[in-house]
Design a protein around this motif. Structure first.
Motif, short mmCIF file in Angstrom:
data_model
loop_
_atom_site.label_atom_id
_atom_site.label_comp_id
_atom_site.label_asym_id
_atom_site.label_seq_id
_atom_site.Cartn_x
_atom_site.Cartn_y
_atom_site.Cartn_z
N SER A 284 0.82 -1.21 0.00
CA SER A 284 0.00 0.00 0.00
C SER A 284 0.86 1.26 0.00
CB SER A 284 -0.93 0.01 1.21
OG SER A 284 -1.82 -1.08 1.15
N VAL A 285 1.96 1.26 0.75
CA VAL A 285 2.86 2.41 0.75
C VAL A 285 3.47 2.59 -0.64
CG1 VAL A 285 5.10 3.22 1.61
CG2 VAL A 285 3.37 2.45 3.20
N SER A 286 3.87 1.48 -1.26
CA SER A 286 4.46 1.55 -2.60
C SER A 286 3.48 2.14 -3.61
CB SER A 286 4.90 0.16 -3.07
OG SER A 286 5.84 -0.38 -2.19
N VAL A 287 2.26 1.67 -3.59
CA VAL A 287 1.24 2.17 -4.52
C VAL A 287 0.91 3.63 -4.22
CG1 VAL A 287 -1.15 1.90 -5.29
CG2 VAL A 287 0.29 -0.11 -5.00
N GLY A 288 0.81 3.97 -2.94
CA GLY A 288 0.52 5.35 -2.55
C GLY A 288 1.61 6.31 -3.01
N LEU A 289 2.88 5.92 -2.81
CA LEU A 289 3.99 6.76 -3.26
C LEU A 289 4.02 6.87 -4.78
CD1 LEU A 289 6.85 5.66 -0.86
CD2 LEU A 289 5.63 7.84 -0.88
N LEU A 290 3.71 5.79 -5.47
CA LEU A 290 3.68 5.81 -6.93
C LEU A 290 2.62 6.77 -7.44
CD1 LEU A 290 4.76 4.45 -9.57
CD2 LEU A 290 2.83 2.89 -9.35
N VAL A 291 1.43 6.70 -6.90
CA VAL A 291 0.34 7.58 -7.35
C VAL A 291 0.64 9.04 -7.00
CG1 VAL A 291 -2.10 8.16 -6.98
CG2 VAL A 291 -1.41 5.79 -7.34
#
Length: 81
Positions: free
Chosen positions: A55-62
């Protein structure tokens, strides 16, 4: 300051949405016959480190993509004749 708030807010919204979606994917779903609130709480606690990392990875990506898009639109607007 307003721009930073938008990026932080988008990160948290995407983080929460991704975390909940991962919790209800068939491979990560828990098998528990309990009332719905207890099932929801236990599904949040199940595999918390893996789901948080994703979730952190996807949040940072977006949030990063929003930052890049906003930056490029500002650069293009400044270069107009």
């Amino acid at each position: 300051m307003k721009k930073v708030f938008i990026y932080i807010f988008s990160f948290f919204i995407v983080f929460i949405a991704t975390y909940l979606i991962i919790g209800y994917l068939p491979n990560f779903r828990i098998k528990l016959h309990a009332p719905s609130m207890e099932y929801f709480v236990e599904s949040l606690k199940h595999m918390v480190f893996f789901k948080s990392l994703v979730s952190v990875s996807v949040g940072l990506l977006v949030s990063g993509l929003l930052f890049i898009i906003k930056r490029r639109t500002n650069e293009n607007a400044m270069n107009l004749p």
